[in-house]
Write an enzyme that holds these catalytic residues in place. Structure first.
Site, PDB file in Angstrom:
ATOM      1  N   ARG A   1       0.830  -1.226   0.000  1.00  0.00           N
ATOM      2  CA  ARG A   1       0.000   0.000   0.000  1.00  0.00           C
ATOM      3  C   ARG A   1       0.862   1.273   0.000  1.00  0.00           C
ATOM      4  O   ARG A   1       0.527   2.257   0.664  1.00  0.00           O
ATOM      5  CB  ARG A   1      -0.966   0.025   1.202  1.00  0.00           C
ATOM      6  CG  ARG A   1      -1.879  -1.160   1.296  1.00  0.00           C
ATOM      7  CD  ARG A   1      -2.839  -1.298   0.115  1.00  0.00           C
ATOM      8  NE  ARG A   1      -3.471  -2.600   0.158  1.00  0.00           N
ATOM      9  CZ  ARG A   1      -3.047  -3.665  -0.549  1.00  0.00           C
ATOM     10  NH1 ARG A   1      -2.022  -3.554  -1.385  1.00  0.00           N
ATOM     11  NH2 ARG A   1      -3.640  -4.812  -0.435  1.00  0.00           N
TER      12      ARG A   1
ATOM     13  N   SER B   1     -10.889  -0.241   3.768  1.00  0.00           N
ATOM     14  CA  SER B   1     -10.220  -0.606   5.024  1.00  0.00           C
ATOM     15  C   SER B   1      -9.512   0.629   5.562  1.00  0.00           C
ATOM     16  O   SER B   1      -8.660   1.193   4.880  1.00  0.00           O
ATOM     17  CB  SER B   1      -9.175  -1.690   4.786  1.00  0.00           C
ATOM     18  OG  SER B   1      -9.802  -2.837   4.297  1.00  0.00           O
TER      19      SER B   1
ATOM     20  N   GLU C   1      -4.514   3.293   6.795  1.00  0.00           N
ATOM     21  CA  GLU C   1      -4.248   3.121   5.359  1.00  0.00           C
ATOM     22  C   GLU C   1      -4.831   4.337   4.630  1.00  0.00           C
ATOM     23  O   GLU C   1      -4.268   4.843   3.663  1.00  0.00           O
ATOM     24  CB  GLU C   1      -4.926   1.838   4.866  1.00  0.00           C
ATOM     25  CG  GLU C   1      -4.734   1.575   3.399  1.00  0.00           C
ATOM     26  CD  GLU C   1      -5.193   0.181   2.996  1.00  0.00           C
ATOM     27  OE1 GLU C   1      -4.857  -0.800   3.695  1.00  0.00           O
ATOM     28  OE2 GLU C   1      -5.906   0.087   1.975  1.00  0.00           O
TER      29      GLU C   1
HETATM   30  P1  FAD Z   1      -7.824   8.761  -3.987  1.00  0.00           P
HETATM   31  O1  FAD Z   1      -8.449   8.241  -2.735  1.00  0.00           O
HETATM   32  O2  FAD Z   1      -8.552   9.827  -4.718  1.00  0.00           O
HETATM   33  O3  FAD Z   1      -6.350   9.238  -3.683  1.00  0.00           O
HETATM   34  C1  FAD Z   1      -5.439   8.427  -2.966  1.00  0.00           C
HETATM   35  C2  FAD Z   1      -4.042   9.075  -3.078  1.00  0.00           C
HETATM   36  O4  FAD Z   1      -3.597   8.944  -4.417  1.00  0.00           O
HETATM   37  C3  FAD Z   1      -4.074  10.585  -2.785  1.00  0.00           C
HETATM   38  O5  FAD Z   1      -2.933  10.936  -2.062  1.00  0.00           O
HETATM   39  C4  FAD Z   1      -4.055  11.218  -4.165  1.00  0.00           C
HETATM   40  O6  FAD Z   1      -3.471  12.507  -4.160  1.00  0.00           O
HETATM   41  C5  FAD Z   1      -3.204  10.220  -4.917  1.00  0.00           C
HETATM   42  N1  FAD Z   1      -3.487  10.240  -6.359  1.00  0.00           N
HETATM   43  C6  FAD Z   1      -4.673  10.011  -6.972  1.00  0.00           C
HETATM   44  N2  FAD Z   1      -4.524  10.098  -8.318  1.00  0.00           N
HETATM   45  C7  FAD Z   1      -3.218  10.396  -8.546  1.00  0.00           C
HETATM   46  C8  FAD Z   1      -2.444  10.619  -9.714  1.00  0.00           C
HETATM   47  N3  FAD Z   1      -2.972  10.561 -10.941  1.00  0.00           N
HETATM   48  N4  FAD Z   1      -1.138  10.880  -9.574  1.00  0.00           N
HETATM   49  C9  FAD Z   1      -0.555  10.949  -8.341  1.00  0.00           C
HETATM   50  N5  FAD Z   1      -1.228  10.754  -7.192  1.00  0.00           N
HETATM   51  C10 FAD Z   1      -2.542  10.468  -7.296  1.00  0.00           C
HETATM   52  N6  FAD Z   1      -7.754  -0.654  -1.738  1.00  0.00           N
HETATM   53  C11 FAD Z   1      -7.026  -1.755  -1.968  1.00  0.00           C
HETATM   54  O7  FAD Z   1      -5.804  -1.660  -2.120  1.00  0.00           O
HETATM   55  N7  FAD Z   1      -7.612  -2.992  -2.047  1.00  0.00           N
HETATM   56  C12 FAD Z   1      -8.942  -3.171  -1.904  1.00  0.00           C
HETATM   57  O8  FAD Z   1      -9.424  -4.280  -1.995  1.00  0.00           O
HETATM   58  C13 FAD Z   1      -9.746  -2.008  -1.656  1.00  0.00           C
HETATM   59  N8  FAD Z   1     -11.067  -2.129  -1.489  1.00  0.00           N
HETATM   60  C14 FAD Z   1     -11.810  -1.010  -1.256  1.00  0.00           C
HETATM   61  C15 FAD Z   1     -13.187  -1.145  -1.099  1.00  0.00           C
HETATM   62  C16 FAD Z   1     -13.974  -0.039  -0.851  1.00  0.00           C
HETATM   63  C17 FAD Z   1     -15.450  -0.197  -0.688  1.00  0.00           C
HETATM   64  C18 FAD Z   1     -13.371   1.246  -0.771  1.00  0.00           C
HETATM   65  C19 FAD Z   1     -14.199   2.473  -0.529  1.00  0.00           C
HETATM   66  C20 FAD Z   1     -12.002   1.387  -0.933  1.00  0.00           C
HETATM   67  C21 FAD Z   1     -11.212   0.266  -1.165  1.00  0.00           C
HETATM   68  N9  FAD Z   1      -9.826   0.375  -1.325  1.00  0.00           N
HETATM   69  C22 FAD Z   1      -9.089  -0.742  -1.574  1.00  0.00           C
HETATM   70  C23 FAD Z   1      -9.174   1.682  -1.204  1.00  0.00           C
HETATM   71  C24 FAD Z   1      -9.075   2.507  -2.498  1.00  0.00           C
HETATM   72  O9  FAD Z   1     -10.118   2.172  -3.379  1.00  0.00           O
HETATM   73  C25 FAD Z   1      -7.736   2.296  -3.190  1.00  0.00           C
HETATM   74  O10 FAD Z   1      -6.661   2.678  -2.363  1.00  0.00           O
HETATM   75  C26 FAD Z   1      -7.648   3.086  -4.514  1.00  0.00           C
HETATM   76  O11 FAD Z   1      -6.470   2.702  -5.175  1.00  0.00           O
HETATM   77  C27 FAD Z   1      -7.639   4.600  -4.318  1.00  0.00           C
HETATM   78  O12 FAD Z   1      -7.836   5.210  -5.582  1.00  0.00           O
HETATM   79  P2  FAD Z   1      -8.555   6.628  -5.722  1.00  0.00           P
HETATM   80  O13 FAD Z   1      -8.573   7.000  -7.159  1.00  0.00           O
HETATM   81  O14 FAD Z   1      -9.863   6.638  -5.041  1.00  0.00           O
HETATM   82  O15 FAD Z   1      -7.523   7.539  -4.960  1.00  0.00           O
END
Ligand code: FAD
Length: 312
Positions: A182, A232, A302
């Site tokens: 992560r 999580s 996380e």
């Molecule tokens: P955001 O939450 O919008 O951003 C996260 C970070 O990434 C921030 O710091 C942001 O600035 C940075 N960021 C975003 N885009 C860019 C870019 N283009 N360049 C540089 N930095 C960037 N995670 C898992 O790993 N496994 C799972 O199974 C999982 N299951 C989930 C289930 C649910 C119901 C939910 C709500 C979340 C879950 N997650 C899981 C967490 C999450 O979905 C992941 O971490 C996902 O990768 C985050 O992506 P996001 O686009 O929403 O990022």
């Protein structure tokens, strides 16, 4: 919000529009309208770029004006505080092209990783089954080295196109991004992820689909997907499961404001009724303190918490 502050914000907005008249730009945009969590105060200046050169121009202006730039994916791993985000917030949702070349998928950062895994299935390509239910963007998935059910981004990522703070485009290998549990070095290097290249393997459609169905069933039966959440909340402490420690602490159903420790999966905090980010943050503190008291274990979040506290 003070008058000087509003003037600064307006001047920044005008300066950006002056350079980029076609840019999709808004003032005081509620982050909660764009985040999976349905949390977050206003972003002072909120832009949704359609082209890479818009991003580099905005970074140039941000540097000259000495204001921060925050990147927002789907906001599925972020808690933006109720006082919102100063400076510029960049939402990459319009940069969402996904294409397949032989066994490779090239996806722009704003594409949903679920859509990318769906395209892999359609093209009979195996390797992204684990991502079929992760509600983030490609950019967020690289940043977090997202993973599930024994797979993670680092298993399939070959290279990424990123922009550095100087607006230069760099092609980096998966190793260059130091992906671990992560974690990546994207934040430390202030990279904007623009594109990712995933190397997959040809496989039978039915086999890929079977795996995806299995993971989807596991997710739907264990996770409270009926509510907004940030997934999580805590990392897995070595040798334990955060959810089990929280469950064994009797915290399931514990509620602060509109935020509740899920009764379905103790590792999730769900937004059951118009929660504020402060509700989430307070509940996270209660969980950390209780688990520490009961088991002597320090839970590490996380989820990423950013932004300003509410001034009211
Ligand atoms: P955001 O939450 O919008 O951003 C996260 C970070 O990434 C921030 O710091 C942001 O600035 C940075 N960021 C975003 N885009 C860019 C870019 N283009 N360049 C540089 N930095 C960037 N995670 C898992 O790993 N496994 C799972 O199974 C999982 N299951 C989930 C289930 C649910 C119901 C939910 C709500 C979340 C879950 N997650 C899981 C967490 C999450 O979905 C992941 O971490 C996902 O990768 C985050 O992506 P996001 O686009 O929403 O990022």
């Amino acid at each position: 919000m003070g008058t000087t502050f509003m003037n600064n914000e307006l001047n920044l907005y005008k300066r950006i529009l002056n350079k980029l008249p076609d840019l999709n730009i808004k003032l005081a945009e509620p982050v909660k309208n764009h985040a999976y969590t349905k949390l977050g105060g206003n972003a002072d200046v909120f832009i949704t770029p359609n082209k890479y050169d818009e991003i580099s121009t905005v970074y140039k202006i941000a540097k000259e004006e000495n204001v921060p730039v925050t990147l927002l994916g789907h906001g599925s791993n972020l808690i933006v505080k109720d006082g919102g985000l100063r400076g510029i917030t960049m939402h990459l949702k319009n940069l969402n092209e996904v294409r397949t070349e032989n066994s490779t998928i090239i996806a722009q950062a704003g594409a949903s990783i679920i859509d990318v895994s769906r395209q892999a299935l359609e093209q009979h390509l195996s390797g992204l089954e684990f991502a079929c239910g992760i509600p983030g963007t490609v950019g967020g998935a690289l940043y977090m080295n997202a993973g599930a059910y024994g797979g993670q981004i680092s298993d399939v990522l070959v290279k990424a196109l990123v922009m550095n703070e100087a607006g230069e485009l760099l092609t980096l290998s998966s190793e260059d991004l130091s992906l671990s549990y992560r974690k990546s070095n994207i934040s430390a290097n202030k990279y904007v992820v623009l594109e990712a290249v995933f190397n997959l393997k040809q496989a039978e459609y039915a086999d890929i689909k079977e795996k995806m169905d299995e993971f989807t069933f596991a997710r739907e039966s264990k996770q409270p997907l009926e509510y907004p959440s940030c997934g999580s909340v805590f990392k897995r402490p070595p040798g334990y499961f955060a959810g089990k420690l929280i469950q064994d602490s009797g915290l399931q159903g514990k509620r602060i404001g509109g935020a509740e420790v899920s009764t379905k999966h103790a590792g999730f905090i769900v937004n059951v009724d118009h929660a504020t980010s402060q509700d989430y943050i307070d509940l996270i503190e209660v969980i950390k303190t209780t688990v520490k008291q009961n088991f002597g274990i320090d839970l590490e979040t996380e989820v990423i918490v950013i932004g300003e506290d509410n001034q009211n």
